[in-house]
Write an enzyme that holds these catalytic residues in place. Sequence first.
Site, short mmCIF file in Angstrom:
data_model
loop_
_atom_site.label_atom_id
_atom_site.label_comp_id
_atom_site.label_asym_id
_atom_site.label_seq_id
_atom_site.Cartn_x
_atom_site.Cartn_y
_atom_site.Cartn_z
NE ARG A 197 53.26 131.61 43.90
CZ ARG A 197 54.40 131.07 44.35
NH1 ARG A 197 54.94 131.55 45.47
NH2 ARG A 197 55.01 130.11 43.71
CB SER A 235 50.85 128.46 38.45
OG SER A 235 52.07 127.75 38.31
CD GLU A 247 50.31 131.51 41.42
OE1 GLU A 247 51.37 131.85 40.86
OE2 GLU A 247 50.17 130.44 42.02
#
Length: 329
Positions: free
Chosen positions: A203, A254, A324
Amino acid sequence: MDWAKELDLEIREKLPDVKILPMERMSRHTSFHIGGPAKRMAFPSDRAELIALVKLGCQYHARPLIIGNGTNLLCPDEGLDRLVIDTSENMKRIEIKSGETGNNNKNINNSVSDDWDMIITADAGVLLRRLAEFACRHGRTGLEFAHGIPGTVGGAVCMNAGAYGGEMAQVLYQAEILFPDDDINNNINIKILDVKDLNLGYRHSILNEQPDAVILSASVKLKTGDESEIRAKMRDLMDRRKKSQPLDLPSAGSTFKRPAGYFAGTLIDQCGLKGLKIGGACVSEKHAGFIVNQGGATFQDVYGLILEVRRRVWEEKGVRLEPEVKIIR
């Protein structure tokens, strides 16, 4: 005269065909369905208009915010005193880059097998699922993991999006990126970076350290596969996603990054936090890694729940969870 009125005059003169909306609610453009009005929201049709809008936004100190499908954003209820530029409505070009073969370029990305034989280039606003479907129709494998990810190509490059063992780093070839220069002339630089220069990790990309940079387009390199097998794999991954994730409620996917050695959802579940609510925001009963909008959730509801989940997991498990979700101010 404030920046918005000055910008309106410039856009009417220099970009008369660009759609621009005043006080457009971010809740209409985010998967959380949360967010107050952006002072101005523009919808470029191509990279030239996007570049011009970013340059004008910088010139008038409008703090340009580029969004795709809004699937990873949490925006404030009071709105944004910014120029928001939405690439997902019109920037949908996908094309096969002809004349490129694996034999010519096999050393550019060592993380990908060198038997790839097609490069596909897509605008930043192209939905990942549409890019995966395009690749499937042309009998190219590698993007199956992306079929169920609701974001756009631009966002996927920025955060090295991935699922079910696949990620953009495995297929990405190059990205075309605009780097605004904060100088008196409001100059911009456009660079085409190979995947090795993007510093892709979990990420993460170099765009995390350069938040003003803008993805214009990206190219992926894929290898030949069987269309029926590719489609079957995409269906299987989508079925798994539907069974395990709360896709029936608004969320931003998420909520937390996966901490090293753990799974965020498992930690949250072990702390007994499934079903925990603040206002209209709730830790999903189906998958603890998701915070969902059960109806009428505000920015503060979701943000407060993020903070509470982080606090409880840290106190009970000694693990720090990092969001996130991109929290916009």
